[in-house]
Design a protein around this motif. Structure first.
Motif, PDB file in Angstrom:
ATOM      1  N   ASP A   1       6.085  15.500   2.414  1.00 61.36           N
ATOM      2  CA  ASP A   1       6.504  14.175   2.886  1.00 61.36           C
ATOM      3  C   ASP A   1       8.017  14.009   2.847  1.00 61.36           C
ATOM      4  OD1 ASP A   1       3.823  13.364   3.193  1.00 61.36           O
ATOM      5  OD2 ASP A   1       3.701  12.807   1.075  1.00 61.36           O
TER       6      ASP A   1
ATOM      7  N   ASN B   1       7.602   6.116  -4.277  1.00 61.48           N
ATOM      8  CA  ASN B   1       6.553   5.389  -3.570  1.00 61.48           C
ATOM      9  C   ASN B   1       6.770   5.594  -2.081  1.00 61.48           C
ATOM     10  OD1 ASN B   1       4.810   4.150  -5.464  1.00 61.48           O
ATOM     11  ND2 ASN B   1       6.377   2.631  -5.936  1.00 61.48           N
TER      12      ASN B   1
ATOM     13  N   ASP C   1       5.338   4.615   1.813  1.00 57.76           N
ATOM     14  CA  ASP C   1       4.467   3.669   2.500  1.00 57.76           C
ATOM     15  C   ASP C   1       3.465   4.407   3.388  1.00 57.76           C
ATOM     16  OD1 ASP C   1       5.868   4.424   4.791  1.00 57.76           O
ATOM     17  OD2 ASP C   1       6.015   2.380   5.551  1.00 57.76           O
ATOM     18  N   ARG C   2       2.540   3.642   3.978  1.00 58.60           N
ATOM     19  CA  ARG C   2       1.431   4.245   4.723  1.00 58.60           C
ATOM     20  C   ARG C   2       1.891   4.988   5.970  1.00 58.60           C
ATOM     21  NH1 ARG C   2      -2.156  -0.818   6.185  1.00 58.60           N
ATOM     22  NH2 ARG C   2      -1.267  -1.623   4.258  1.00 58.60           N
ATOM     23  N   THR C   3       3.072   4.640   6.516  1.00 57.98           N
ATOM     24  CA  THR C   3       3.561   5.336   7.712  1.00 57.98           C
ATOM     25  C   THR C   3       4.258   6.645   7.372  1.00 57.98           C
ATOM     26  OG1 THR C   3       5.760   4.283   7.722  1.00 57.98           O
ATOM     27  CG2 THR C   3       3.942   3.074   8.779  1.00 57.98           C
ATOM     28  N   GLY C   4       4.627   6.813   6.103  1.00 58.01           N
ATOM     29  CA  GLY C   4       5.340   8.023   5.703  1.00 58.01           C
ATOM     30  C   GLY C   4       6.800   8.033   6.096  1.00 58.01           C
TER      31      GLY C   4
ATOM     32  N   VAL D   1       0.862  -1.177   0.000  1.00 58.78           N
ATOM     33  CA  VAL D   1       0.000   0.000   0.000  1.00 58.78           C
ATOM     34  C   VAL D   1       0.899   1.227   0.000  1.00 58.78           C
ATOM     35  CG1 VAL D   1      -1.805   1.263   1.213  1.00 58.78           C
ATOM     36  CG2 VAL D   1      -1.793  -1.244   1.252  1.00 58.78           C
ATOM     37  N   VAL D   2       0.938   1.932  -1.121  1.00 60.21           N
ATOM     38  CA  VAL D   2       1.843   3.059  -1.252  1.00 60.21           C
ATOM     39  C   VAL D   2       1.102   4.241  -1.860  1.00 60.21           C
ATOM     40  CG1 VAL D   2       3.901   1.624  -1.521  1.00 60.21           C
ATOM     41  CG2 VAL D   2       2.595   2.295  -3.538  1.00 60.21           C
ATOM     42  N   SER D   3       1.733   5.387  -1.798  1.00 61.88           N
ATOM     43  CA  SER D   3       1.200   6.590  -2.416  1.00 61.88           C
ATOM     44  C   SER D   3       2.347   7.404  -2.972  1.00 61.88           C
ATOM     45  CB  SER D   3       0.420   7.421  -1.387  1.00 61.88           C
ATOM     46  OG  SER D   3       1.273   7.813  -0.318  1.00 61.88           O
TER      47      SER D   3
ATOM     48  N   ARG E   1       8.985   5.329   5.138  1.00 61.41           N
ATOM     49  CA  ARG E   1       9.742   4.485   4.207  1.00 61.41           C
ATOM     50  C   ARG E   1       9.494   4.985   2.787  1.00 61.41           C
ATOM     51  NH1 ARG E   1      11.684  -0.260   6.472  1.00 61.41           N
ATOM     52  NH2 ARG E   1      10.906  -0.688   8.571  1.00 61.41           N
TER      53      ARG E   1
END
Length: 410
Positions: free
Chosen positions: A262, A380, A382-385, A254-256, A387
């Motif tokens: 960020d 990319n 990750d959800r924690t911001g 799950v990435v953004s 990585r």
């Protein structure tokens, strides 16, 4: 499950007591509830079985496609390397004029350690297929199963021939290669390497190995006949190319896309060693600094030199891409030599050349920066911001972990 229903007409017409009607209604309600429950469970089981069947079928079909792609690359490798070897054989009188890439390709082609790793076969899916009775019961289609088993048998025969057949045996054994490198001067200089190439090109074993390319390619081509068989597999199991592509690319990640806010902070590269680490600091004003720390030693002294390489520039986010523009004028290399032990005379005689060698190595590492000093990398997050994955064209992704909070980098 509570089910309410109207008493059927035949039940209403019966001249029975109220308690019996109540019992009959309860019985009918329970029966319908059981039918609905077991019917739903059966449908779910069938759906799960079909999903498992398609997943296993796509795994096997994809594995066969991947194996056939490896065979295609082996044919390409064999064709290119044998062509280079023939060319060198007929041009031994001017090897000095031929590029070192061709010399290296020839040596890798004829030495036992020279087979590229990417041309090796992956066999884990075959083991899963053969070791599980569930796979045979799940797939069920006899024609598909026969096609798959025949392919794996043919692939195993090809691999056995590659390991045992004289046509595949490299003319320079591992022991001889070791002796060339470690126990002689035959590979100590480029002139010596060229002389070794000439000697090898004139030996019957090398000439025969090059001449047997046809036998090797014929065996590879035999396995490529299964391209059509695997197309039949896809037809039998109703698998489309789009489904296969989605299967190969599926990921639970799950990435953004990384936004500017960020990235602000300091990021450590994950794929580093205890003696080589890299970090990037991205600031709110869109400047950045990279810091690479290298600890290294040399046979001239004990202890390690710590080299720090700093380079700054400007960064921006364009779509999903981080674009770093390096300012090569800011390149700075500092050496900490306080932890080495050697005499003053050794320092004066050895260290200048040692430092220069390190400088040449570091300078070469910057050659990939293009003429505009710009490096675009897809992002990319990750959800924690914490990585970050950066992917550059034609290079594997590099992962980073965040060291601090954004407000620490104003």
């Amino acid at each position: 499950m509570n089910v309410k229903f109207k008493m059927p007409k035949f039940g209403r017409d019966l001249s029975v007591k109220g308690w019996f009607k109540e019992l009959l209604m309860t019985f009918l309600g329970t029966t319908i509830s059981i039918m609905l429950t077991f019917g739903s469970a059966t449908w779910i089981e069938k759906k799960e079985a079909e999903d498992a069947r398609r997943l296993l079928a796509m795994t096997i079909v994809s594995d066969i496609d991947k194996s056939l792609e490896v065979v295609k690359n082996r044919l390409k490798y064999e064709d290119e390397c044998s062509g280079i070897s023939y060319y060198l054989m007929w041009n031994q009188h001017r090897l000095e004029e031929i590029g070192s890439d061709s010399i290296d390709a020839f040596l890798n082609y004829v030495t036992d350690f020279g087979f590229p790793r990417e041309l090796e076969m992956e066999t884990s899916n075959e083991h899963i297929f053969n070791s599980s009775q569930d796979s045979w019961r799940t797939l069920s289609d006899k024609r598909f199963l026969s096609n798959v088993q025949n392919f794996y048998n043919a692939r195993n025969f090809m691999e056995q021939q590659r390991k045992e057949s004289v046509f595949f045996r490299k003319p320079v054994s591992r022991e001889e290669e070791y002796n060339l490198i470690m126990e002689s001067d035959d590979m100590k200089s480029y002139e010596a390497i060229l002389a070794t190439c000439r000697r090898l090109l004139n030996t019957p074993r090398v000439q025969n190995y090059i001449g047997w390319r046809g036998q090797r390619m014929a065996l590879y081509n035999d396995l490529l006949q299964y391209i059509n068989v695997n197309e039949e597999n896809k037809f039998l199991m109703g698998i489309t190319e789009k489904e296969l592509e989605e299967f190969r690319n599926q990921s639970l990640m799950v990435v953004s896309r990384a936004k500017e806010a960020d990235l602000v902070g300091t990021w450590d590269a994950v794929l580093t060693s205890v003696n080589d680490s890299t970090e990037y600091t991205f600031r709110k004003d869109h400047t950045f600094t990279s810091l690479r720390t290298i600890k290294w030693n040399h046979y001239c002294f004990r202890g390690k030199i710590t080299t720090q390489v700093t380079l700054s520039g400007h960064w921006e986010i364009v779509g999903d891409t981080l674009v770093k523009t390096f300012d090569m004028k800011t390149l700075k290399i500092d050496n900490d030599e306080s932890h080495i032990t050697c005499s003053k005379e050794e320092r004066e005689q050895q260290l200048p050349a040692v430092r220069q060698g390190m400088m040449d190595r570091l300078t070469g590492s910057f050659k990939r920066v293009n003429t505009n000093n710009r490096v675009p990398q897809a992002t990319n997050l990750d959800r924690t911001g914490t990585r970050l994955e950066l992917t550059e064209a034609d290079m594997p992704p590099v992962h980073y972990q965040k060291k601090d909070k954004p407000n620490n980098n104003k």
